[in-house]
Design a protein around this motif. Structure first.
Motif, short mmCIF file in Angstrom:
data_model
loop_
_atom_site.label_atom_id
_atom_site.label_comp_id
_atom_site.label_asym_id
_atom_site.label_seq_id
_atom_site.Cartn_x
_atom_site.Cartn_y
_atom_site.Cartn_z
N SER A 138 0.81 -1.22 0.00
CA SER A 138 0.00 0.00 0.00
C SER A 138 0.84 1.27 0.00
CB SER A 138 -0.94 0.00 1.20
OG SER A 138 -0.23 -0.04 2.42
N ASP A 139 2.03 1.21 0.57
CA ASP A 139 2.87 2.41 0.69
C ASP A 139 4.02 2.44 -0.30
OD1 ASP A 139 4.27 0.29 1.76
OD2 ASP A 139 5.12 1.44 3.41
N SER A 143 1.79 7.20 -1.07
CA SER A 143 1.51 7.40 0.35
C SER A 143 0.02 7.64 0.57
CB SER A 143 2.32 8.58 0.89
OG SER A 143 2.01 9.78 0.17
N HIS A 193 -1.98 4.30 0.87
CA HIS A 193 -1.81 3.71 2.20
C HIS A 193 -2.71 4.41 3.23
CE1 HIS A 193 0.30 1.76 5.52
NE2 HIS A 193 0.36 2.94 6.11
N TYR A 224 1.04 -5.83 8.63
CA TYR A 224 1.98 -5.41 7.60
C TYR A 224 3.25 -6.25 7.57
CZ TYR A 224 -0.91 -1.21 7.08
OH TYR A 224 -1.95 -0.34 6.86
N ASN A 279 5.06 -6.71 4.40
CA ASN A 279 5.38 -5.48 3.69
C ASN A 279 6.74 -4.90 4.08
OD1 ASN A 279 4.11 -3.67 1.70
ND2 ASN A 279 4.29 -2.10 3.28
N ILE A 296 -2.64 -2.30 -3.80
CA ILE A 296 -2.74 -2.94 -2.49
C ILE A 296 -3.04 -4.41 -2.74
CG2 ILE A 296 -3.89 -3.10 -0.25
CD1 ILE A 296 -4.69 -0.22 -0.45
#
Length: 562
Positions: A456-457, A461, A464, A481, A484, A509
């Motif tokens: 997601s990040d 940004s 996320h 996470y 991630n 995502i």
């Protein structure tokens, strides 16, 4: 999710039941109205709750009972069961009223593409300077790969040094390797004292130790194959080859039309469209046309020049032969398009793969969680957004629902789609990908209401933040996470269809709940799916998609965390 295989090759090369939570009640302040006035409609943000509530466990169960049934024979790409599953998905999309966005074919909901299924036959060899080097004894592939050498093929290899490209340093500068076979030394550029010539790339000091990154770079430059020269002894190499003999004899799939090559030196998976082979020291030297002394001189020259230098040796012509039995197959992505309103030219993709492992030794692998769970979530998400549009509540942006095929063979469905999109990728704002969200993994207890969030990040940004806000305001799941983190050992980020969007700089995502005891086993059945949790996770995807599709500005791409 696509399994990482042949971890040992890397070593050699370098010496997814509690009740559904009720929607939170929100008080809406309104002015006093005459008794005859109609009941006020919900404020705009509350429409999301209305349509998310249409994603119900019982409907997910109804769909999954069909998709993961024995009638679909495990949904292996290119096989009859996959065709039946595709037909079911087409009927669901059409019944909802989604458009079929594929042009020029027999069915506007189906994106057909070819696959080749091959199995290695005995007798493979490489012959150089009159000496014959045998398959498994002197060379073998990174995994079961399709062969480009079905008949004895005479070719002139090209030596590309360490086969790397970083900043001003390029081992490919001035070389034409289009359609050719390149020979590269394993390891990173260094001088004769072993001192690195390149700075560590990001946090990865050993970045170019990966043969797969070198293969991806060679593919981007148009090479047909890459032969990676190891420095293991002949006996050690032969032992390693025999260890992988059984796995390397398994059928392999390839994508004949992967589309334009892009430089992707981040993924730790086998790049499609190029043969990747490890060689013994002896064969590697022979292919390069060099002795050990020649190679030491070459390395010495690199150190003195602090950059690439021409090699003083020339690879000789060689004969390559790697026989295989090959079968031409056709498989299909299933696409449904929901046109937006004032921002309809921008498109959000919501995806899952519907293929699985098929039938093995007369046993059906139904893949209820992998990825029947994601597939039926996509169907319910589509239903929710279609109803919202019918009621006059969006979405502003268009949404493309894709159920991919051939993910299990190498992320080929998403590889093909992103190379042949029905909407230009420049207009695609994000991909929300759902793969295995119907179970509880080994890390979490059965009472946990969670989902793992991956990627997601990494490119946006804002994406996320939007997902976190959707969960905070609506679903209240534990967002995990752990997949991630940088250098995550299972490489989950690279193992499902979102990655082919991410490597083209489209924010993603990946929603998953990770592996469990039935992962890639015949016991991954509908009876083990936790449908209440599946509904909760699908609702989080809905809330995130709702914001992405309806916000004023498309999300920015402002990060790059491979």
């Amino acid at each position: 999710m696509k399994t990482l295989v042949f971890c040992g090759l890397l070593a050699l090369a370098t010496c997814s039941a509690s009740a559904q939570q009720a929607p939170t009640k929100v008080k809406i302040k309104t002015k006093a109205a005459p008794a005859a006035q109609a009941t006020p409609v919900p404020a705009a943000p509350e429409w999301a709750r209305t349509y998310a509530a249409t994603i119900r466990p019982e409907e997910l169960r109804q769909h999954l009972t069909v998709v993961a049934s024995d009638a679909f024979q495990g949904r292996e790409a290119g096989q009859p069961g996959q065709k039946l599953a595709a037909e079911y998905l087409v009927k669901q999309f059409a019944a909802l009223g989604l458009q079929g966005p594929v042009t020029g074919g027999d069915n506007p909901y189906l994106q057909h593409f070819p696959l080749v299924r091959g199995a290695t036959a005995p007798g493979g060899y490489v012959q150089v300077n009159g000496r014959r080097y045998e398959w498994l004894n002197d060379f073998f592939s990174y995994g079961p790969l399709p062969s480009p050498f079905l008949t004895p093929t005479v070719a002139q290899p090209v030596f590309v040094g360490f086969g790397v490209e970083q900043g001003a340093y390029s081992d490919y500068a001035g070389l034409d390797v289009q359609g050719k076979d390149v020979v590269a030394l394993m390891g990173a550029p260094q001088d004769e004292r072993g001192r690195a010539l390149l700075r560590p790339l990001g946090r990865k000091a050993d970045y170019w130790d990966s043969g797969l990154r070198k293969a991806a770079l060679a593919k981007a430059h148009g090479a047909r194959t890459i032969f990676l020269v190891t420095f293991a002894s002949a006996a050690a190499f032969r032992k390693e080859g025999q260890q992988f003999a059984s796995a390397l004899s398994e059928p392999a799939f390839s994508l004949p039309d992967p589309g334009p090559a892009i430089i992707d030196t981040v993924s730790e998976s086998i790049p499609p469209g190029i043969g990747v082979y490890l060689t013994s020291q002896e064969l590697g030297f022979a292919l390069a046309g060099a002795t050990r002394a020649d190679l030491m001189g070459y390395v010495r020259g690199l150190g003195q020049a602090r950059g690439p230098v021409p090699a003083a040796f020339q690879p000789p012509t060689a004969t390559f032969y790697l026989p295989q039995t090959q079968q031409q197959l056709t498989t299909e992505n299933v696409l449904g398009f929901l046109e937006g309103s004032d921002k309809k030219d921008e498109v959000l993709v919501i995806s899952a793969h519907y293929d699985h492992l098929g039938v093995k030794h007369d046993t059906i692998y139904n893949g209820a969680d992998d990825d029947g769970s994601g597939t039926v979530a996509v169907l319910q998400l589509a239903k929710a957004f279609v109803q919202a549009k019918k009621d006059g509540h969006g979405p502003r942006r268009s949404i493309l629902f894709i159920t991919m095929t051939a993910e299990e063979e190498g992320l080929f469905g998403s590889e093909y789609y992103t190379a042949h999109p029905v909407v230009p990728l420049a207009q695609t704002i994000a991909d929300l990908n759902i793969d295995m969200v119907g179970r509880t993994d080994r890390k979490h207890g059965l009472k946990k209401h969670f989902v793992c969030v991956v990627g997601s990040d990494k490119l946006s940004s804002e994406l996320h933040t939007i997902n976190e806000a959707a969960n905070r305001d609506y679903t209240h799941l534990e967002l995990d996470y752990h997949f991630n983190i940088p250098n995550e050992p299972e490489h989950i980020y690279y193992r499902s269809d979102h990655y082919n969007f991410a490597r083209r700089k489209i924010p993603v995502i990946f929603y998953t709940t990770g592996e469990h005891a039935d992962y890639h086993k015949a016991t991954d059945d509908v009876e083990k799916i936790e449908f209440d949790k599946l509904a909760e996770r699908a609702q989080l995807v809905f809330y995130t998609a709702w914001e992405l599709a309806n916000r004023e500005q498309r999300i920015v791409v402002d990060s790059n965390k491979p």
